[in-house]
Design an enzyme around this catalytic site. Sequence first.
Site, PDB file in Angstrom:
ATOM      1  N   HIS A   1       0.844  -1.193   0.000  1.00 31.20           N
ATOM      2  CA  HIS A   1       0.000   0.000   0.000  1.00 31.20           C
ATOM      3  C   HIS A   1       0.882   1.246   0.000  1.00 31.20           C
ATOM      4  O   HIS A   1       0.414   2.346   0.198  1.00 31.20           O
ATOM      5  CB  HIS A   1      -0.965  -0.028   1.189  1.00 31.20           C
TER       6      HIS A   1
ATOM      7  N   PRO B   1       2.939   3.526  -2.234  1.00 29.38           N
ATOM      8  CA  PRO B   1       3.236   3.828  -3.641  1.00 29.38           C
ATOM      9  C   PRO B   1       4.720   4.130  -3.858  1.00 29.38           C
ATOM     10  O   PRO B   1       5.248   3.948  -4.953  1.00 29.38           O
ATOM     11  CB  PRO B   1       2.369   5.048  -3.962  1.00 29.38           C
TER      12      PRO B   1
ATOM     13  N   LYS C   1       7.134   2.433  -2.987  1.00 30.11           N
ATOM     14  CA  LYS C   1       7.903   1.218  -3.277  1.00 30.11           C
ATOM     15  C   LYS C   1       7.865   0.853  -4.762  1.00 30.11           C
ATOM     16  O   LYS C   1       8.666   0.050  -5.222  1.00 30.11           O
ATOM     17  CB  LYS C   1       7.343   0.036  -2.475  1.00 30.11           C
TER      18      LYS C   1
ATOM     19  N   ASP D   1      -3.714  -9.563   7.384  1.00 31.14           N
ATOM     20  CA  ASP D   1      -2.873  -9.606   8.583  1.00 31.14           C
ATOM     21  C   ASP D   1      -1.696 -10.516   8.309  1.00 31.14           C
ATOM     22  O   ASP D   1      -1.855 -11.568   7.675  1.00 31.14           O
ATOM     23  CB  ASP D   1      -3.670 -10.170   9.769  1.00 31.14           C
TER      24      ASP D   1
ATOM     25  N   ASP E   1       8.657  -9.472   2.256  1.00 34.68           N
ATOM     26  CA  ASP E   1       8.670  -9.304   3.697  1.00 34.68           C
ATOM     27  C   ASP E   1      10.139  -9.292   4.098  1.00 34.68           C
ATOM     28  O   ASP E   1      10.927 -10.077   3.566  1.00 34.68           O
ATOM     29  CB  ASP E   1       7.912 -10.433   4.400  1.00 34.68           C
TER      30      ASP E   1
ATOM     31  N   ASP F   1      19.218   0.763   9.124  1.00 37.89           N
ATOM     32  CA  ASP F   1      20.466   0.941   8.376  1.00 37.89           C
ATOM     33  C   ASP F   1      21.627   1.525   9.196  1.00 37.89           C
ATOM     34  O   ASP F   1      22.767   1.070   9.038  1.00 37.89           O
ATOM     35  CB  ASP F   1      20.233   1.808   7.136  1.00 37.89           C
TER      36      ASP F   1
ATOM     37  N   LYS G   1      25.055  -0.033  -1.120  1.00 35.87           N
ATOM     38  CA  LYS G   1      24.115  -0.895  -0.374  1.00 35.87           C
ATOM     39  C   LYS G   1      23.326  -1.773  -1.341  1.00 35.87           C
ATOM     40  O   LYS G   1      23.185  -2.982  -1.133  1.00 35.87           O
ATOM     41  CB  LYS G   1      23.167  -0.040   0.484  1.00 35.87           C
TER      42      LYS G   1
HETATM   43  P1  IMP Z   1       8.123  -4.939   6.001  1.00 33.87           P
HETATM   44  O1  IMP Z   1       7.811  -3.696   5.223  1.00 33.87           O
HETATM   45  O2  IMP Z   1       6.986  -5.537   6.751  1.00 33.87           O
HETATM   46  O3  IMP Z   1       8.879  -5.945   5.193  1.00 33.87           O
HETATM   47  O4  IMP Z   1       9.065  -4.451   7.195  1.00 33.87           O
HETATM   48  C1  IMP Z   1      10.410  -4.499   7.071  1.00 33.87           C
HETATM   49  C2  IMP Z   1      11.067  -3.715   8.186  1.00 33.87           C
HETATM   50  O5  IMP Z   1      12.355  -4.277   8.359  1.00 33.87           O
HETATM   51  C3  IMP Z   1      11.274  -2.273   7.791  1.00 33.87           C
HETATM   52  O6  IMP Z   1      10.314  -1.454   8.354  1.00 33.87           O
HETATM   53  C4  IMP Z   1      12.644  -1.979   8.358  1.00 33.87           C
HETATM   54  O7  IMP Z   1      12.486  -1.625   9.668  1.00 33.87           O
HETATM   55  C5  IMP Z   1      13.361  -3.306   8.382  1.00 33.87           C
HETATM   56  N1  IMP Z   1      14.210  -3.416   7.197  1.00 33.87           N
HETATM   57  C6  IMP Z   1      14.009  -4.228   6.132  1.00 33.87           C
HETATM   58  N2  IMP Z   1      14.965  -4.032   5.207  1.00 33.87           N
HETATM   59  C7  IMP Z   1      15.769  -3.062   5.710  1.00 33.87           C
HETATM   60  C8  IMP Z   1      16.930  -2.415   5.189  1.00 33.87           C
HETATM   61  O8  IMP Z   1      17.412  -2.638   4.072  1.00 33.87           O
HETATM   62  N3  IMP Z   1      17.464  -1.474   5.997  1.00 33.87           N
HETATM   63  C9  IMP Z   1      16.974  -1.170   7.214  1.00 33.87           C
HETATM   64  N4  IMP Z   1      15.901  -1.712   7.733  1.00 33.87           N
HETATM   65  C10 IMP Z   1      15.289  -2.670   6.981  1.00 33.87           C
END
Ligand code: IMP
Length: 200
Positions: free
Chosen positions: A16, A18, A20, A46, A75, A161, A181
């Site tokens: 949800h 945009p 991304k 969920d 995820d 990060d 990165k």
């Molecule tokens: P998602 O959007 O439910 O997958 O949540 C992933 C969470 O993991 C994000 O909100 C970040 O806090 C953390 N995360 C995932 N990838 C990264 C990254 O590349 N850098 C820093 N935090 C990350």
Amino acid sequence: MALKLEAGTKLVAATHNPGKVPEIAALLDGRFEILTAGQLGLPEPDETEASFVGNALLKARHAADLSGHIALADDSGLSVTALDGAPGIFSARWAGPTKDFALAMDKVAERIEATGTENYSAWFTSALAVAWPNGPAVVVEGRVDGTLVFPGRGTRGFGYDPIFMPDGHDLTFGEMEPAAKDAMSHRARAFAKLKAALFD
Ligand code: IMP
């Protein structure tokens, strides 16, 4: 059925957010027309599974079955060795409703200190799932290993990060050029696997 993605296919990104979409489109080499679950008005499921792979699959399956289009979901999160993999799938939730990652990083520091360990190793995981409507699905996982540093360093990137220094480097993800990165991240590794699996 051969699980291949033809260029030009409409792909629903099960997000949800945009913001991304350009990132996903670029990671897929601009080969697809990306729609988002938000644009299509699909409800967000969920995240009830206990693993990154499980939650990515759940989100992709949900978006594909409801929309009738092939769907992609991700995820991701940070796992800390000394915390038995926490925050893991709860990485976003540790930042609370205001998405305060300074708070989440403090929580990681406190929890590690409370264990008395000297082991600050951690890893990021990215799981990606592609699901066909009422059909099969493909799921892959990418991982990058590193060490946590406190206090965090750098203002680039997002989330955790600033506290993550990948193995073999002396800059944190928060200090690195975004391209550096992107060349080694868990997400880049997962997309490389996905492309190897689904592109001709
Ligand atoms: P998602 O959007 O439910 O997958 O949540 C992933 C969470 O993991 C994000 O909100 C970040 O806090 C953390 N995360 C995932 N990838 C990264 C990254 O590349 N850098 C820093 N935090 C990350």
